[in-house]
Structure formats: C-alpha cells, structure tokens
Write a protein that holds these residues in place. Structure first.
Motif, PDB file in Angstrom:
ATOM      1  N   ALA A  30       0.867  -1.184   0.000  1.00  0.00           N
ATOM      2  CA  ALA A  30       0.000   0.000   0.000  1.00  0.00           C
ATOM      3  C   ALA A  30       0.904   1.234   0.000  1.00  0.00           C
ATOM      4  O   ALA A  30       2.097   1.144   0.290  1.00  0.00           O
ATOM      5  N   ARG A  31       0.321   2.368  -0.324  1.00  0.00           N
ATOM      6  CA  ARG A  31       1.077   3.622  -0.335  1.00  0.00           C
ATOM      7  C   ARG A  31       0.465   4.594   0.660  1.00  0.00           C
ATOM      8  O   ARG A  31      -0.744   4.637   0.839  1.00  0.00           O
ATOM      9  N   SER A  32       1.333   5.358   1.284  1.00  0.00           N
ATOM     10  CA  SER A  32       0.860   6.397   2.204  1.00  0.00           C
ATOM     11  C   SER A  32       0.407   7.604   1.397  1.00  0.00           C
ATOM     12  O   SER A  32       0.616   7.668   0.182  1.00  0.00           O
ATOM     13  N   SER A  33      -0.170   8.578   2.080  1.00  0.00           N
ATOM     14  CA  SER A  33      -0.596   9.798   1.388  1.00  0.00           C
ATOM     15  C   SER A  33       0.611  10.526   0.796  1.00  0.00           C
ATOM     16  O   SER A  33       0.483  11.243  -0.187  1.00  0.00           O
ATOM     17  N   TYR A  39       4.601  -1.360   4.226  1.00  0.00           N
ATOM     18  CA  TYR A  39       4.654  -2.819   4.289  1.00  0.00           C
ATOM     19  C   TYR A  39       4.000  -3.319   5.569  1.00  0.00           C
ATOM     20  O   TYR A  39       4.035  -2.652   6.601  1.00  0.00           O
ATOM     21  N   ALA A  40       3.465  -4.523   5.496  1.00  0.00           N
ATOM     22  CA  ALA A  40       2.833  -5.148   6.652  1.00  0.00           C
ATOM     23  C   ALA A  40       3.584  -6.440   6.979  1.00  0.00           C
ATOM     24  O   ALA A  40       4.497  -6.846   6.260  1.00  0.00           O
ATOM     25  N   GLU A  41       3.162  -7.073   8.055  1.00  0.00           N
ATOM     26  CA  GLU A  41       3.799  -8.317   8.497  1.00  0.00           C
ATOM     27  C   GLU A  41       3.872  -9.381   7.397  1.00  0.00           C
ATOM     28  O   GLU A  41       4.907 -10.047   7.258  1.00  0.00           O
ATOM     29  N   PRO A  42       2.830  -9.579   6.582  1.00  0.00           N
ATOM     30  CA  PRO A  42       2.935 -10.582   5.510  1.00  0.00           C
ATOM     31  C   PRO A  42       4.061 -10.286   4.510  1.00  0.00           C
ATOM     32  O   PRO A  42       4.685 -11.216   3.988  1.00  0.00           O
ATOM     33  N   HIS A  43       4.350  -9.002   4.272  1.00  0.00           N
ATOM     34  CA  HIS A  43       5.470  -8.662   3.399  1.00  0.00           C
ATOM     35  C   HIS A  43       6.780  -9.123   4.017  1.00  0.00           C
ATOM     36  O   HIS A  43       7.640  -9.679   3.332  1.00  0.00           O
TER      37      HIS A  43
END
Length: 150
Positions: A30-33, A39-43
């Motif tokens: 995902a991208r921030s504003s 990135y999240a834990e699955p990444h």
C-alpha cells in the motif's frame, strides 16, 4: 512500516526489496498519502521466505515456484520435492566443478616458489599456455558460475 524499516528488520537492502517487487515475488505494498511504500507483516514474512531461498542459492524461477506452492497450500508437494532434488543435483555438479578447480589452482600454485622475478614465474608462464597443456584444467571448469539461471 516503511521500506527502510523492512530493510532493517530483514537485513535486505532497499534496492533488493524493490527488485523483488518488480519481479513479482513481493506483492506491491500500500502507499501512504506521501506515496511511501507501507509494508505489513505478511510482506516481512514473504521477504524472509525469499531471503532464505536465496541463501540456499535458489534462482528466482525456483523461488517463484516455491512461492506458488506456499500460496496455494492444497496442491500436492511432490513438485516441491522434485525442485529440491533438481537443486541438489545442481549443487552436487557445482561441487564437482569446484573440486576440479581447486585441484587445478593447487597444481598451478606448485609452479612457482616466489623466489624469482615475475619474468620467470611458473604461474604466469603456465597461464600463458593453452589450458589443455595444464593437468587438471579444462575449459569446462575454467569458470564456475556463482549462481545458475540468473
């Protein structure tokens, strides 16, 4: 987490993370504003899986195959065994090449005692000869690639 944090947590350089994304091994985050990758834990888990495979000298193609089985856990795993068996055979072949290379280098090293100037160096003279004239050396083992299929 941002890419720098993922890099720090996994020990994987930022450019390598981006490369794995471009190659489709890591899903796009995902991208921030502010357009930062988030990135999240699955990444992190997937990146650790990839890094473990790379530590075992697996090609990107092999990693893609393993990730496909990992992502679709209800497939029979006989192909995973086959992939590892093929990789083991490749490693065995490389070991054989490296042993021959080591023997050739050891033989080459015996050609010079280091007590003369380089114009009389046995190693330099031997390297100027055709490889076929040097025992234990063949063009097949004159270059042992560090990795296969990259």
């Amino acid at each position: 987490m941002k890419i720098g944090q993922l890099s720090a947590r996994t020990g994987c350089p930022v450019e390598t993370i981006r490369y794995y994304e471009r190659e489709g091994l890591l899903p796009e985050p995902a991208r921030s504003s502010g357009n930062y990758r988030l990135y999240a834990e699955p990444h992190e888990q997937r990146l650790r899986f990839i890094l473990h495979c790379r530590m075992l000298d697996m090609t990107l193609s092999e990693i893609r195959t393993l990730l496909n089985y990992h992502d679709h856990p209800y497939q029979p795993c006989d192909a995973v065994n086959g992939l590892i068996d093929d990789h083991l055979a490749h490693v065995d072949a490389r070991i054989t090449q490296l042993v021959a290379l080591r023997e050739a280098l050891a033989t080459l090293r015996l050609r010079c005692n280091g007590e003369t100037n380089s114009s009389q160096c046995g190693i330099l003279s031997a390297l100027a000869e055709p490889a076929a004239d040097m025992p234990g050396v063949s063009y097949e083992v004159s270059h042992v690639p560090r990795a296969h299929g990259r």
